[in-house]
Design an enzyme around this catalytic site. Structure first.
Site, short mmCIF file in Angstrom:
data_model
loop_
_atom_site.label_atom_id
_atom_site.label_comp_id
_atom_site.label_asym_id
_atom_site.label_seq_id
_atom_site.Cartn_x
_atom_site.Cartn_y
_atom_site.Cartn_z
CD GLU A 97 -2.86 0.11 0.05
OE1 GLU A 97 -3.15 1.14 -0.61
OE2 GLU A 97 -2.87 -0.59 -1.26
CG ASP A 170 -7.55 -2.65 5.34
OD1 ASP A 170 -8.02 -3.03 4.33
OD2 ASP A 170 -6.48 -1.81 5.86
ZN LIG Z 1 -4.07 0.45 -3.00
#
Ligand SMILES: [Zn+2]
Length: 260
Positions: A97, A170
């Site tokens: 991320e 998540d």
């Molecule tokens: Zn992403």
């Protein structure tokens, strides 16, 4: 569609001009995009073959094509898939991320020719509608401060390991704990100064190509960035020192104590 085209083009340009990479796979993969995905769709994503953009619900989010850095973020997931191959779970997932935020922000900075000091370091500025109390999805400069809204809640990102979130949600908090390596990159880039894509971005890009394990954690990644900085700029260089200081600033100890 013009916005989407510009965002795809800006991403292609950063990788081609700065890192000599021909599209996300390094072999000229055409960057296709689809707009107006479904109805009121609150996201944009790379599906492995093309970029897909929603128009937003008009309540919290407007259309997703406004944000060049979000487009750069999604396409960088493709670059990571073709290079480091990081899994999308726990610290490796948070690195996955973060790498998307790093290069997404660099796409924006490069297209506006902003120095590290001039950049906002916000991800997704302008995505929220006016009714949301917040400036962006995330802040690399100050993780945890991008929004604080009665409906959305407060930006949950930690800036340092002291705030690391242990969770099963998540994929192990990949969108939360990414604040830590995000902030490390911000510290490295502003510590070096000038245009972030030139040196800090180069160190991170070299690291992507360095051949890491798919399950690399923060400390392992930090060690690889220090090795990359040392290899390119030299032992004891200002760049290597900035990398060490950046990770230290977010509480990540570097494995093995240095370059190898
Ligand atoms: Zn992403």
């Amino acid at each position: 569609m013009n916005e989407a085209y510009d965002g795809l083009g800006a991403t292609f340009e950063l990788y081609a001009d700065v890192y000599d990479r021909n599209s996300i796979d390094g072999r000229g993969l055409p960057l296709d995009g689809s707009v107006h995905y479904e109805k009121d769709y609150d996201n944009a994503f790379w599906n492995g073959e093309r970029m897909v953009f929603g128009d937003g619900d008009g309540q919290v989010f407007g259309r997703f094509t406004v944000s060049v850095d979000v487009i750069g973020h999604e396409l960088t997931h493709g670059v990571t898939q073709y290079t480091a191959g990081l899994v999308y779970k726990d610290q490796a997932g948070a690195l996955n991320e973060s790498i998307s935020d790093v290069f997404g922000s660099l796409v924006l900075q490069y297209s506006h020719k902003q120095t590290a000091a001039q950049a906002t370091w916000l991800i997704g500025q302008g995505l929220f509608t006016a009714r949301v109390k917040g400036v962006a999805l995330r802040s690399m400069k100050a993780p945890g401060t991008a929004y604080d809204d009665p409906v959305l809640g407060k930006d949950p990102q930690p800036a340092t390991m002291a705030g690391y979130v242990e969770t099963e949600d998540d994929d192990g908090g990949v969108h939360t704990n990414s604040g830590i390596p995000n902030h490390a990159f911000y510290l490295v880039a502003t510590g070096i100064g000038g245009y972030a894509w030139e040196k800090a971005g180069r160190i991170w890009y070299d690291t992507l190509l360095a051949g890491m394990k798919p399950t690399t954690d923060f400390a392992g990644f930090a060690a690889l960035t220090l090795a990359a900085a040392t290899k390119r700029y030299g032992e004891g260089s200002a760049e290597a020192d900035a990398v060490r200081a950046g990770w230290s600033g977010v509480g990540v100890a570097i494995d093995g104590g240095g370059a190898s």
